[in-house]
Structure formats: structure tokens, C-alpha cells
Design a protein around this motif. Structure first.
Motif, PDB file in Angstrom:
ATOM      1  N   ILE A 106      -8.154 -23.325 -29.367  1.00 23.68           N
ATOM      2  CA  ILE A 106      -7.146 -23.020 -28.353  1.00 23.68           C
ATOM      3  C   ILE A 106      -6.159 -22.068 -29.008  1.00 23.68           C
ATOM      4  O   ILE A 106      -5.397 -22.462 -29.888  1.00 23.68           O
ATOM      5  CB  ILE A 106      -6.421 -24.288 -27.864  1.00 23.68           C
ATOM      6  CG1 ILE A 106      -7.404 -25.240 -27.195  1.00 23.68           C
ATOM      7  CG2 ILE A 106      -5.302 -23.928 -26.899  1.00 23.68           C
ATOM      8  CD1 ILE A 106      -6.786 -26.539 -26.744  1.00 23.68           C
TER       9      ILE A 106
ATOM     10  N   VAL B 193     -10.145 -26.727 -32.693  1.00 13.42           N
ATOM     11  CA  VAL B 193     -10.194 -28.045 -32.049  1.00 13.42           C
ATOM     12  C   VAL B 193     -11.408 -28.853 -32.489  1.00 13.42           C
ATOM     13  O   VAL B 193     -11.654 -29.946 -31.983  1.00 13.42           O
ATOM     14  CB  VAL B 193     -10.219 -27.889 -30.509  1.00 13.42           C
ATOM     15  CG1 VAL B 193      -8.955 -27.226 -30.007  1.00 13.42           C
ATOM     16  CG2 VAL B 193     -11.457 -27.115 -30.066  1.00 13.42           C
TER      17      VAL B 193
ATOM     18  N   SER C 213     -14.516 -23.497 -20.775  1.00 15.95           N
ATOM     19  CA  SER C 213     -13.118 -23.795 -21.103  1.00 15.95           C
ATOM     20  C   SER C 213     -12.672 -25.083 -20.425  1.00 15.95           C
ATOM     21  O   SER C 213     -12.002 -25.928 -21.034  1.00 15.95           O
ATOM     22  CB  SER C 213     -12.209 -22.645 -20.650  1.00 15.95           C
ATOM     23  OG  SER C 213     -12.561 -21.447 -21.287  1.00 15.95           O
TER      24      SER C 213
ATOM     25  N   MET D 173     -11.190 -28.619 -21.696  1.00 14.79           N
ATOM     26  CA  MET D 173      -9.781 -28.980 -21.463  1.00 14.79           C
ATOM     27  C   MET D 173      -9.600 -30.202 -20.571  1.00 14.79           C
ATOM     28  O   MET D 173      -8.664 -30.981 -20.773  1.00 14.79           O
ATOM     29  CB  MET D 173      -8.996 -27.791 -20.907  1.00 14.79           C
ATOM     30  CG  MET D 173      -9.232 -27.452 -19.456  1.00 14.79           C
ATOM     31  SD  MET D 173      -8.095 -26.175 -18.857  1.00 14.79           S
ATOM     32  CE  MET D 173      -8.780 -24.718 -19.662  1.00 14.79           C
TER      33      MET D 173
ATOM     34  N   SER E 241       0.370 -30.138 -19.735  1.00 14.04           N
ATOM     35  CA  SER E 241      -0.709 -29.962 -20.717  1.00 14.04           C
ATOM     36  C   SER E 241      -1.742 -28.960 -20.204  1.00 14.04           C
ATOM     37  O   SER E 241      -2.271 -28.149 -20.979  1.00 14.04           O
ATOM     38  CB  SER E 241      -1.374 -31.306 -21.033  1.00 14.04           C
ATOM     39  OG  SER E 241      -1.888 -31.916 -19.859  1.00 14.04           O
TER      40      SER E 241
ATOM     41  N   ILE F 226      -2.582 -25.335 -22.152  1.00 10.89           N
ATOM     42  CA  ILE F 226      -3.914 -24.942 -22.626  1.00 10.89           C
ATOM     43  C   ILE F 226      -4.383 -23.665 -21.924  1.00 10.89           C
ATOM     44  O   ILE F 226      -4.930 -22.757 -22.569  1.00 10.89           O
ATOM     45  CB  ILE F 226      -4.933 -26.084 -22.390  1.00 10.89           C
ATOM     46  CG1 ILE F 226      -4.542 -27.308 -23.219  1.00 10.89           C
ATOM     47  CG2 ILE F 226      -6.338 -25.635 -22.787  1.00 10.89           C
ATOM     48  CD1 ILE F 226      -5.410 -28.531 -22.976  1.00 10.89           C
TER      49      ILE F 226
END
Length: 338
Positions: free
Chosen positions: A158, A163, A256, A260, A283, A287
Motif C-alpha cells: 500500500i 503488506v 486491490s 483491502m 480506513s 487505502i
């Protein structure tokens, strides 16, 4: 004075904590709006160009998610011979969404579901809660698996932050916890509980939970089914986020969102807001912006997803109020039509 404050807090602890969480939730939403929407005109321009068909398709994923959640729940309850049908459980899931808007974390509605199933299925509350626990952890395992899949598909960072290690750690912890839930005797807590009187009383209260969790070892096919259902539910949520983003012209890949959404799902379980409100939206924006989305589009995307949850919650509230006047079958007739 100090003693009066302490006494007041003890008497009103539950109400005070709810008020604090409401304030946190509202503050987080207000912070999001204030920091991300620089020009209100941009919001109107984005909405004018939004793809309404994709938004409606996104909303439909909630309908699918509610139904498949009821099917997953029924699969577990069938092992306990409750006789509850899919239609009854679908209404209960809807009402659970309604209570999620008033109770801490996104699992607040599970409290209602556990109570509702125990009452209508004529099982103990401990047994019903155990079923919800297994159901929830199957969802966490599915979320962790999707996150791992995203790594293999090339999603590894990210912004400038890797990650890989956090996702692998989360996945391993999820698998271990899921294994321990299905095999609670492996830690031999029974011996420890028998040594101390206070633990013996606790053991008696949790005996139904323990027996139910132990019983699931006999139902391997059912456990495989609920894992499959959990993957379908998680993918429905991923599609909900992805389609909403695409409707607003946000050019982020499906991969993605495969990453996420599980992360955001875990974040919203933190017991500091009502129904995960504010945590989920901030959040998601953080992201998405880190991945290259425009701030105002990302913020509007998060608020539209929030609005969809509110719509489902309102439907659940209506169902809660009219349910006593409806005769919803729970025995063999309903099961025959499920």
C-alpha cells in the motif's frame, strides 16, 4: 465527589460506553467529510456522472450476501436439529443488520441472532452463540485467504509499505484460532478450570458452548460447506466495494479490493464505534487514496457504501417491527420450501 462519579459510572456504564462510541463514530464521519471534501461542487459533479446501473448492481450484492449468510447459518443450525428454515433466518439476518447500527462493532447484530435462534430453535443460548462463533471465524478464515490470494496475484504494498508479512501473520493466526475453536479440548483448559473454584463456576456456564464446539468435529461436510459460503459472502462484499468504486470512475483493480476488503472487515470489528461506523469509511479512504484514488471520489465511495448499509438496516428495522404480526414458519413446512 470522586466516589459519586465512580458510583454514577458503575450504574450507567453501558449507556456511557454507548454514548462514547456514538460520539467516536460521528466524529470519524465528520472528520472524513471535513478533510476529504474540499469543494462541494466536485461531489455534485461526481454524482452526476456516476453509473447508476453499477450502483444498483452493487446494492444487489447486499441482497445476495444476506441470503447466503442465512444459508450458511442454517447449515450450522441443522447440526443442532433446530428445524429453522432459510426464510426465518434471512429475516433474522436482516434484523441483525438493523441492530448493527446501534451496537458496538459489526458483530453487534450477532447478539440478536444468537438470542433469536435460541428462542425459535429451542436450543440454549450457549449453543446458539457457539454456532455464531464458528460462523464468524469461518468468515475470518475466508477473509485471510482472500488477502493471501491477493499477494499471489501481485498485490504486495500500500503505497510504499509492504503488506506481505502482516497478511501472512494474520492468515496464520486465523487458521490457528479456527482450529482451536473446533478443537477446544486441545489446550486442556478443563484441567485448569477444575483446579480453581471460580473457574469451575465459569466452566459450568460455558458447558453448552464447549459441547457444541466439540460436536462440530463430527460434521466435517457442514464445516466445508460453511467455508464455501463464507468465500461467497466475502466475494459479494468485495464486489460491493469494487462496483461502487467503478460507478464513480475510480480506476482500481479488482485485486486491490480483494486485498483491502478483508483488511477493512477486520478493522471494523474493533469495539470503539457503533457498527464499525467511521472506522470502515476512514480506513477505506486511506487505502484507496494510498493506491492512487482521488480523495473526494474515495470519500464519496465510502459514504455510498455506508448509505447502502443504512438502507439494509432500515429494512431490517421494518422487519423487526412487523415480524410479530407475521407467521413465519420454522418447522418442516418451511424447510421443504428452502
Amino acid at each position: 465527589m470522586k466516589n459519586k462519579i465512580i458510583s454514577f459510572y458503575k450504574k450507567n456504564k453501558r449507556i456511557i460506553l454507548i454514548i462514547i462510541r456514538v460520539v467516536i463514530s460521528v466524529s470519524l464521519i465528520a472528520y472524513l467529510i471535513r478533510t476529504q471534501f474540499k469543494d462541494p461542487q466536485n461531489i455534485l459533479d461526481i454524482l452526476k456522472t456516476a453509473n447508476i446501473y453499477l450502483l444498483l448492481l452493487s446494492l444487489s450484492t447486499h441482497i445476495f450476501g444476506i441470503w447466503i449468510t442465512a444459508v450458511r447459518w442454517k447449515t450450522l443450525l441443522d447440526t443442532q436439529k433446530t428445524g429453522l428454515g432459510t426464510r426465518t433466518l434471512t429475516v433474522s439476518v436482516l434484523i441483525g443488520f438493523f441492530f448493527n447500527n446501534f451496537l458496538p462493532t459489526t458483530i453487534g447484530g450477532d447478539v440478536y441472532r444468537a438470542y433469536d435462534a435460541s428462542k425459535k430453535g429451542k436450543i440454549t443460548l450457549g449453543t446458539s452463540a457457539s454456532v455464531i462463533l464458528v460462523e464468524r471465524f469461518s468468515g475470518i478464515v475466508a477473509a485471510g485467504t482472500y488477502a493471501i490470494a491477493a499477494l499471489f496475484l501481485g498485490f504486495t504494498a500500500i503505497g510504499n509499505q509492504s503488506v506481505i508479512i502482516p497478511v501472512i501473520i494474520f492468515f496464520i493466526i486465523s487458521i490457528i484460532l479456527a482450529f482451536l475453536i473446533i478443537n477446544p479440548s486441545i489446550l486442556k483448559f478443563g484441567r485448569l478450570f477444575d483446579r480453581f473454584r471460580i473457574f469451575r463456576k465459569l466452566k459450568e456456564k460455558l458447558s453448552d458452548v464447549y459441547r457444541t464446539l466439540q460436536s462440530f468435529k463430527k460434521y466435517k461436510v457442514a464445516l466445508i460447506k460453511i467455508l464455501i459460503y463464507s468465500f461467497l459472502i466475502q466475494f459479494a462484499v468485495i464486489l460491493n466495494y469494487y462496483l461502487t468504486a467503478r460507478a464513480l470512475g475510480i480506476d482500481l483493480s479488482l485485486i486491490s479490493f480483494i486485498f483491502m476488503v478483508p483488511v477493512i472487515t477486520v478493522i471494523t470489528m474493533l469495539p470503539i464505534s457503533i457498527g464499525g461506523m467511521g472506522l470502515r469509511e476512514n480506513s477505506l479512504v486511506f487505502i484507496m487514496v494510498a493506491l492512487g484514488a482521488e480523495n473526494d471520489k474515495a470519500a464519496l465511495c465510502s459514504l455510498l457504501i455506508f448509505a447502502m448499509l443504512i438502507i439494509v438496516g432500515i429494512i431490517g428495522g421494518i422487519a423487526y417491527n412487523i415480524r410479530p404480526y407475521l407467521k413465519v414458519g420454522t418447522a418442516s413446512k418451511e424447510n421443504a420450501g428452502s
